[in-house]
Design a protein around this motif. Structure first.
Motif, mmCIF file in Angstrom:
data_model
loop_
_atom_site.group_PDB
_atom_site.id
_atom_site.type_symbol
_atom_site.label_atom_id
_atom_site.label_comp_id
_atom_site.label_asym_id
_atom_site.label_seq_id
_atom_site.Cartn_x
_atom_site.Cartn_y
_atom_site.Cartn_z
ATOM 1 N N TYR A 253 0.617 -1.309 -0.048
ATOM 2 C CA TYR A 253 -0.029 -0.002 0.047
ATOM 3 C C TYR A 253 0.806 1.262 0.044
ATOM 4 C CZ TYR A 253 -3.603 -3.537 1.068
ATOM 5 O OH TYR A 253 -4.334 -4.523 1.062
ATOM 6 N N ALA A 254 2.361 1.184 -0.159
ATOM 7 C CA ALA A 254 3.136 2.227 -0.096
ATOM 8 C C ALA A 254 4.249 2.064 -1.101
ATOM 9 C CB ALA A 254 3.587 2.646 1.280
ATOM 10 N N LYS A 255 4.050 2.366 -2.275
ATOM 11 C CA LYS A 255 5.090 2.157 -3.467
ATOM 12 C C LYS A 255 6.261 2.532 -3.319
ATOM 13 C CE LYS A 255 1.355 1.766 -7.097
ATOM 14 N NZ LYS A 255 0.971 2.260 -8.406
ATOM 15 N N SER A 256 6.341 3.548 -2.343
ATOM 16 C CA SER A 256 7.957 3.911 -2.206
ATOM 17 C C SER A 256 8.685 3.152 -1.011
ATOM 18 C CB SER A 256 8.002 5.423 -1.912
ATOM 19 O OG SER A 256 7.093 5.674 -0.995
ATOM 20 N N ALA A 257 7.964 2.074 -0.492
ATOM 21 C CA ALA A 257 8.504 1.264 0.581
ATOM 22 C C ALA A 257 9.236 0.237 -0.127
ATOM 23 C CB ALA A 257 7.476 0.873 1.473
ATOM 24 N N THR A 258 10.525 0.380 -0.032
ATOM 25 C CA THR A 258 11.309 -0.703 -0.680
ATOM 26 C C THR A 258 11.698 -1.900 0.511
ATOM 27 O OG1 THR A 258 13.554 0.574 -0.368
ATOM 28 C CG2 THR A 258 12.035 0.820 -2.503
ATOM 29 N N GLY A 259 12.921 -2.620 0.327
ATOM 30 C CA GLY A 259 13.231 -3.663 1.220
ATOM 31 C C GLY A 259 13.503 -3.462 2.463
ATOM 32 N N ASN A 260 13.511 -4.039 3.541
ATOM 33 C CA ASN A 260 13.713 -4.305 4.842
ATOM 34 C C ASN A 260 15.361 -4.023 4.995
ATOM 35 O OD1 ASN A 260 11.206 -4.306 6.552
ATOM 36 N ND2 ASN A 260 10.933 -5.754 5.055
ATOM 37 N N LEU A 261 15.557 -3.736 6.216
ATOM 38 C CA LEU A 261 17.308 -4.018 6.553
ATOM 39 C C LEU A 261 17.535 -5.513 6.435
ATOM 40 C CD1 LEU A 261 19.959 -3.254 8.107
ATOM 41 C CD2 LEU A 261 18.509 -3.700 10.403
ATOM 42 N N ALA A 262 18.502 -5.965 5.651
ATOM 43 C CA ALA A 262 18.639 -7.439 5.541
ATOM 44 C C ALA A 262 19.448 -7.873 6.848
ATOM 45 C CB ALA A 262 19.828 -7.405 4.255
ATOM 46 N N THR A 263 18.885 -8.941 6.971
ATOM 47 C CA THR A 263 19.392 -9.714 8.280
ATOM 48 C C THR A 263 20.688 -10.070 8.356
ATOM 49 O OG1 THR A 263 17.174 -10.637 8.410
ATOM 50 C CG2 THR A 263 18.866 -11.616 10.030
ATOM 51 N N GLU A 264 21.206 -10.495 7.297
ATOM 52 C CA GLU A 264 22.763 -10.838 7.105
ATOM 53 C C GLU A 264 23.542 -9.443 7.212
ATOM 54 O OE1 GLU A 264 20.705 -12.873 3.547
ATOM 55 O OE2 GLU A 264 20.243 -11.085 4.823
ATOM 56 N N ASP A 265 23.417 -8.248 6.720
ATOM 57 C CA ASP A 265 23.869 -6.993 7.028
ATOM 58 C C ASP A 265 23.982 -6.699 8.466
ATOM 59 O OD1 ASP A 265 23.772 -7.220 4.187
ATOM 60 O OD2 ASP A 265 23.088 -5.214 3.844
ATOM 61 N N LEU A 266 22.741 -7.062 9.087
ATOM 62 C CA LEU A 266 22.640 -6.712 10.607
ATOM 63 C C LEU A 266 23.761 -7.521 11.497
ATOM 64 C CD1 LEU A 266 21.516 -5.114 13.002
ATOM 65 C CD2 LEU A 266 19.517 -6.771 12.835
ATOM 66 N N VAL A 267 23.692 -8.667 11.236
ATOM 67 C CA VAL A 267 24.346 -9.902 11.750
ATOM 68 C C VAL A 267 25.901 -9.558 11.697
ATOM 69 C CG1 VAL A 267 25.053 -12.372 12.041
ATOM 70 C CG2 VAL A 267 22.556 -11.587 11.702
ATOM 71 N N TRP A 268 26.109 -9.265 10.369
ATOM 72 C CA TRP A 268 27.696 -8.867 10.083
ATOM 73 C C TRP A 268 28.103 -7.583 11.011
ATOM 74 C CZ3 TRP A 268 31.565 -10.970 6.964
ATOM 75 C CH2 TRP A 268 32.620 -10.296 6.763
ATOM 76 N N ALA A 269 27.508 -6.676 10.819
ATOM 77 C CA ALA A 269 27.824 -5.255 11.698
ATOM 78 C C ALA A 269 27.736 -5.737 13.200
ATOM 79 C CB ALA A 269 26.792 -4.301 11.351
ATOM 80 N N CYS A 270 26.945 -6.552 13.781
ATOM 81 C CA CYS A 270 26.917 -6.660 15.313
ATOM 82 C C CYS A 270 28.223 -7.593 15.319
ATOM 83 C CB CYS A 270 25.458 -7.560 15.419
ATOM 84 S SG CYS A 270 24.136 -6.490 15.578
ATOM 85 N N ARG A 271 28.397 -8.610 14.646
ATOM 86 C CA ARG A 271 29.921 -9.428 14.485
ATOM 87 C C ARG A 271 30.846 -8.289 14.843
ATOM 88 N NH1 ARG A 271 30.094 -14.655 12.417
ATOM 89 N NH2 ARG A 271 28.291 -15.859 13.232
ATOM 90 N N GLY A 272 30.890 -7.503 14.092
ATOM 91 C CA GLY A 272 32.124 -6.507 14.020
ATOM 92 C C GLY A 272 31.843 -5.578 15.264
ATOM 93 N N LEU A 273 30.922 -5.486 15.881
ATOM 94 C CA LEU A 273 30.945 -4.634 17.175
ATOM 95 C C LEU A 273 30.809 -5.480 18.378
ATOM 96 C CD1 LEU A 273 28.110 -2.236 15.801
ATOM 97 C CD2 LEU A 273 30.486 -1.466 16.542
ATOM 98 N N GLY A 274 30.618 -6.871 18.393
ATOM 99 C CA GLY A 274 30.942 -7.840 19.441
ATOM 100 C C GLY A 274 29.474 -7.798 20.059
ATOM 101 N N ILE A 275 28.486 -7.693 19.250
ATOM 102 C CA ILE A 275 27.178 -7.763 19.564
ATOM 103 C C ILE A 275 26.536 -9.463 19.520
ATOM 104 C CG2 ILE A 275 24.651 -7.127 19.752
ATOM 105 C CD1 ILE A 275 25.899 -4.159 18.759
ATOM 106 N N GLU A 276 26.410 -9.928 20.548
ATOM 107 C CA GLU A 276 25.849 -11.194 20.376
ATOM 108 C C GLU A 276 24.262 -11.261 19.501
ATOM 109 O OE1 GLU A 276 25.558 -15.117 19.252
ATOM 110 O OE2 GLU A 276 27.320 -14.382 20.369
ATOM 111 N N THR A 277 24.112 -12.111 18.423
ATOM 112 C CA THR A 277 22.870 -12.182 17.929
ATOM 113 C C THR A 277 22.344 -13.706 18.169
ATOM 114 O OG1 THR A 277 23.611 -12.748 15.796
ATOM 115 C CG2 THR A 277 23.476 -10.439 16.336
ATOM 116 N N GLY A 278 23.020 -14.762 18.309
ATOM 117 C CA GLY A 278 22.816 -16.115 18.323
ATOM 118 C C GLY A 278 22.527 -16.601 16.828
ATOM 119 N N VAL A 279 22.691 -15.971 15.654
ATOM 120 C CA VAL A 279 22.691 -16.432 14.390
ATOM 121 C C VAL A 279 23.658 -16.845 13.745
ATOM 122 C CG1 VAL A 279 21.933 -15.658 12.085
ATOM 123 C CG2 VAL A 279 20.615 -14.718 14.322
#
Length: 310
Positions: A253-279
């Motif tokens: 219902y909102a054509k300008s709404a593109t994709g979400n934050l990619a889970t892989e990108d989030l997990v990679w960034a968290c790995r680099g920051l020492g944040i545990e995700t369990g993934v």
């Protein structure tokens, strides 16, 4: 697979919960209907990769979102994997709740809007009418022992109304949380938010009694800001982040709404920051590659492309 060097930063949490929305928000905007067995395997792969919270589907009328018309069949096939407090489903009204309860779910989500235009387009109701519609849904869900989440969309901008005042977002959020919801997800539906805006909204919600311990953030990556907005939110105390494997997603219902934050990108960034995700990142990337093959198009996730390209 080589991993990023871990360098922690002050002010960030030790661990976060990823609220995976790929099977619901990720697939709802796909034009070609994804077969139920593929959705079933998608959910199972995500859970096996270590994603504890997975939003599986939505009990909306099939005429609204044909892609999710198989919700009952999907949950029946998933069995225990698809139910429980870590497997929310989206419900728009009491009829949707009836179907969700019949399927044995342990958690639901309602979906409100910070703006009148999107409320009309998404729910065919005003903001006031939508809150009234959700009132018995939340009460009945809580009486049945379900965990309840409240989404608020268009929190950072609206394609029809433009800028959305922070006070307006806070007012709608407060009204939904006052119904008895356990968690609030603030959505940047069209991806126009920036870090300063994120801080301002979180501060305003805190001032009205909605602390970061009850908030999740939901950023779309239209302008490439989803990850930076997420890191900003984490520094403000957020520990629940919505993401979609492969960066799938959008809003019908909102054509300008593109994709979400990619889970892989989030997990990679968290790995680099020492944040545990369990993934398990390897398993997650394998799942993303597999789903891209099912959909017949490449994933927008940069991390997925980088790792799979090796």
């Amino acid at each position: 697979m080589s991993l990023p060097t871990t360098v922690s930063m002050d002010g960030l949490p030790d661990r976060i919960t990823i609220y995976e929305v790929g099977p619901r928000d990720g697939l709802q905007n796909e034009k070609a209907v994804v077969p139920t067995p593929v959705k079933d395997e998608f959910v199972r792969r995500l859970v096996a990769a270590g994603l504890e919270t997975v939003e599986t589907t939505s009990f909306v009328p099939p005429s609204w979102i044909p892609q999710l018309a198989d919700a009952q069949d999907l949950l029946a096939g998933l069995g225990e994997v698809g139910t429980g407090p870590r497997r929310p489903v989206l419900v728009p009204n009491e009829r949707g709740l009836d179907n969700a309860l019949a399927a044995g779910v342990g958690a639901i989500a309602i979906f409100g809007s910070a703006t009148e235009t999107f409320a009309q387009r998404n729910l065919n109701r005003t903001v006031e009418e939508s809150v009234a519609m959700f009132t018995p849904v939340v009460k009945r869900a809580k009486d049945a022992g379900l965990w309840v989440r409240a989404y608020v969309s268009m929190c950072f901008g609206d394609p029809w109304e433009g800028e959305v005042p922070v006070e307006q977002v806070v007012d709608v959020s407060r009204r939904l949380m006052d119904l008895g919801c356990d968690q609030l997800s603030i959505g940047d539906t069209i991806g126009v938010g920036t870090p300063g805006h994120v801080v301002r909204l979180l501060d305003a919600l805190q001032d009205k009694g909605i602390g970061t311990d009850r908030i999740g953030v939901h950023f779309h990556d239209t302008y490439g800001q989803a990850l930076s907005n997420t890191i900003t939110a984490l520094r403000e105390g957020i520990t629940v982040v919505d993401a979609s494997t492969g960066g799938l997603g959008g809003c019908p219902y909102a054509k300008s709404a593109t994709g979400n934050l990619a889970t892989e990108d989030l997990v990679w960034a968290c790995r680099g920051l020492g944040i545990e995700t369990g993934v398990d990142l390897d398993a997650l990337v394998e799942t993303s590659v597999w789903m891209a093959e099912q959909l017949g198009r490449p994933s927008p996730s940069r991390v997925m492309r980088a790792i799979a390209g090796r």
